[in-house]
Design a protein around this motif. Structure first.
Motif, PDB file in Angstrom:
ATOM      1  N   LYS A 395       0.856  -1.192   0.000  1.00 51.52           N
ATOM      2  CA  LYS A 395       0.000   0.000   0.000  1.00 51.52           C
ATOM      3  C   LYS A 395       0.887   1.236   0.000  1.00 51.52           C
ATOM      4  N   LEU A 538      -2.563  -5.167   8.011  1.00 57.35           N
ATOM      5  CA  LEU A 538      -3.470  -4.088   7.622  1.00 57.35           C
ATOM      6  C   LEU A 538      -4.854  -4.252   8.240  1.00 57.35           C
ATOM      7  N   ALA A 539      -5.198  -5.460   8.650  1.00 59.36           N
ATOM      8  CA  ALA A 539      -6.485  -5.642   9.329  1.00 59.36           C
ATOM      9  C   ALA A 539      -6.512  -4.876  10.638  1.00 59.36           C
ATOM     10  N   PRO A 542      -5.332  -0.485   9.628  1.00 56.38           N
ATOM     11  CA  PRO A 542      -5.853  -0.112   8.308  1.00 56.38           C
ATOM     12  C   PRO A 542      -5.525   1.322   7.928  1.00 56.38           C
ATOM     13  N   PHE A 581      -4.820  -6.951   2.141  1.00 56.66           N
ATOM     14  CA  PHE A 581      -5.844  -6.020   2.616  1.00 56.66           C
ATOM     15  C   PHE A 581      -6.945  -6.747   3.388  1.00 56.66           C
ATOM     16  N   ASP A 586     -11.799  -0.723   4.127  1.00 57.13           N
ATOM     17  CA  ASP A 586     -11.178   0.400   4.823  1.00 57.13           C
ATOM     18  C   ASP A 586      -9.662   0.269   4.890  1.00 57.13           C
ATOM     19  N   ALA A 587      -9.139  -0.949   4.690  1.00 56.09           N
ATOM     20  CA  ALA A 587      -7.685  -1.113   4.679  1.00 56.09           C
ATOM     21  C   ALA A 587      -7.069  -0.503   3.424  1.00 56.09           C
ATOM     22  N   ARG A 588      -7.901  -0.219   2.427  1.00 54.96           N
ATOM     23  CA  ARG A 588      -7.406   0.376   1.184  1.00 54.96           C
ATOM     24  C   ARG A 588      -7.515   1.898   1.170  1.00 54.96           C
TER      25      ARG A 588
END
Length: 589
Positions: A395, A538-539, A542, A581, A586-588
């Protein structure tokens, strides 16, 4: 019916006769012993002799130790074995799965991130060359699971990723690399496939929920690729496959649903019948709850053999388990036909490896072989190459953060985020094991060598722990009530690296009020979040604007990481092998 002329055995007539005559000459005790794989608990010669002469074991595995000790153990096992014994190792990521001084090549997920099948081939070849040098003749690898569920921590770093085609290609490449080694067997795991359930079969049930059509196109395709390529053996996982089991046996009730290792529908009808697997099957470890919670152990042992497994992994109590299996054979619970079938596969594979034609002293290489066999420079270079090519910039929202150079970000604060400590981890620490530099210290050293002023953040919680250890009473209210002004907080650094060092499970942030553990400040100053264990951070973070996965914290990996950080975004060669992700929109953001 076992066809010893077909794959994977391909035996000439003389070896077929050896299999048949050996079985015909066995006592009931010797037959039953061949069904067992045992984990050795000592290297004492009298203990190892008893394993072979009293229990007539078909196979052994062992806990990690230096190569010289493993080799001597293996020499002793073969010395007292009437029939040569399988000696297996977990070379999933390198020769360090065979002995403590073996070479790490790269985990499944690291190789998956490179998209380079040649690396999987090299892993299979190099890892098991080291294993063969210490007298092993079987790998419990590759891991052929597919990582669909981000919450599954059992196989996330061990599998090649979430793409069935990639998993099939890399598993096949691993097997092909292994098969360059004469007399060495490949055992793919964990049939019928882990990665859909978030639960760990060591601790609970594990269910593969795919329909017949979905399974055939994914896990089924992976195993068919390996079987057609000459796969020697399969490790059955304690994994339920209910949709397939019901399709095979519509009368099957929910309460009768079994893990694959206890299911004739899966191990016999599907694996032997539909997929056409002619090789040997061993269960996964028999202490795992995914197997033990379905019936009594006395019922479970013969049930696994009758389901279609040929070998049973690990005694609980040796005398009790051996006599349970012996009683089942003598009473007809395990039929003569089923016993002969299992023994034919076990001895057929031993003949395929050429173990029956070697003198006892030739079954394990001479001690002097070790010096030139372990830690070859080409193995170390392969490890470095995989480490360079796997690091993944997952990311990258703040496009001007990279490159990280001393001119742009002189002062770097490293926040070391760890997972919850397991009981085994605490025990090892209490015993003085598992010491050495932690990943945050390793990263700090490398950054300082490059001219940065890097330092490791000390959380208020860590500071209070030190006060308690010193006999002082910390003021917890200050932690909850006290907040730094934002300007004061960010004034001490130019950039933050949040290093998520979580080997299993989820990160443990501890107390969060007013501290820097959780990067709430991603819009206040540049923050780079790095996962150096589980790649699913990322969980839990995020809000990260820049997120990188390194997949481990090996020195070569961190060398490559720092080089990439300083070179800029185009330097990162890895491609996400899973959904890092975690399926979360929302992690993106």
């Amino acid at each position: 019916m076992v066809d010893l002329k077909a794959k994977p055995y391909c035996l000439p007539d003389e070896d077929v006769r050896w299999v048949e005559e050996t079985i015909a000459g066995m006592t009931p005790e010797e037959k039953v012993g061949q069904l067992f794989f045992q984990l050795t608990a000592s290297q004492d010669e009298n203990y190892l002799r008893e394993l072979m002469e009293k229990y007539h074991l078909g196979g052994c595995r062992y806990n990690p130790m230096p190569g010289a000790a493993v080799q001597q153990q293996n020499r002793t096992l073969q010395k007292y074995a009437k029939v040569p014994v399988f000696i297996a190792c977990n070379t999933e990521a390198g020769g360090d799965g065979a002995c403590a001084d073996g070479t790490n090549i790269g985990s499944g997920i690291k190789i998956g991130a490179t998209r380079n099948n040649d690396y999987a081939y090299a892993l299979g070849k190099m890892a098991n060359e080291e294993a063969a040098a210490i007298g092993c003749n079987m790998a419990f690898a590759p891991v052929c699971d597919i990582h669909y569920n981000w919450e599954n921590t059992e196989i996330v770093t061990r599998a090649f990723g979430n793409d069935p085609v990639r998993v099939a290609q890399m598993s096949k490449a691993y097997m092909d690399g292994l098969h360059t080694i004469p007399g060495f067997a490949c055992t793919a795991k964990h049939f019928p496939g882990n990665g859909l359930d978030f639960r760990d079969a060591h601790l609970s049930n594990n269910v593969n929920t795919f329909s017949v059509e979905e399974w055939d196109k994914t896990y089924g395709m992976v195993y068919k690729t390996l079987i057609d390529g000459g796969l020697d053996a399969i490790m059955g996982g304690h994994i339920m496959l209910p949709e397939y089991a019901r399709a095979i046996n519509p009368a099957l009730k929910d309460e009768d649903m079994m893990p694959a290792t206890l299911s004739p529908e899966i191990m016999t009808t599907l694996l032997r019948g539909k997929l056409g697997f002619n090789g040997m099957v061993v269960t996964d470890a028999s202490h795992m709850v995914g197997m033990t919670d379905r019936m009594t152990r006395r019922e479970m042992l013969p049930a696994s053999i009758n389901a279609g497994c040929d070998m049973f992994l690990f005694f609980n109590d040796p005398d009790e388990d051996f006599n349970t299996m012996l009683d089942a054979y003598k009473s007809g619970v395990i039929s003569e036909a089923r016993m002969t079938e299992a023994l034919t596969r076990i001895l057929g594979l031993k003949a395929h490896l050429g173990l029956n034609k070697k003198a006892k002293e030739a079954l394990v290489p001479a001690p002097e072989v070790l010096a030139g066999a372990l830690g070859k420079e080409e193995y170390k270079e392969m490890h470095k190459a995989i480490s360079r090519d796997c690091i993944t910039l997952v990311k990258y929202k703040d496009r001007d953060v990279l490159p990280i150079t001393p001119e742009r970000y002189k002062r770097i604060m490293i926040v070391h985020v760890k997972g919850a400590e397991s009981g085994m981890g605490m025990l090892m620490k209490a015993m003085g094991m598992g010491g050495g530099k932690n990943p945050a210290e390793m990263l700090k050293e490398r950054l300082c060598e490059k001219g940065f002023d890097a330092f490791i953040y000390e959380s208020p919680l860590d500071a209070m722990k030190k006060q308690i250890a010193a006999g002082e009473k910390p003021n917890i209210n200050l932690y909850f009530a006290g907040k730094n002004a934002i300007d004061d907080f960010v004034s001490g650094m130019d950039l933050v690296i949040t290093l998520c060092d979580v080997s299993s499970g989820r990160p443990s942030f501890g107390l969060s009020k007013g501290g820097g553990e959780i990067p709430w400040y991603v819009f206040e100053l540049p923050v780079v979040v790095i996962g150096c264990g589980q790649p699913t951070m990322l969980a839990d973070v995020p809000q990260a604007r820049t997120y990188i996965n390194t997949y481990d914290a090996k020195p070569a990996t961190f060398d490559a990481l720092v080089d990439d950080l300083m070179a800029g975004p185009d330097a990162f060669k890895g491609r996400d092998p899973i959904d890092s992700f975690c399926g979360l929109f929302d992690a993106r953001l």
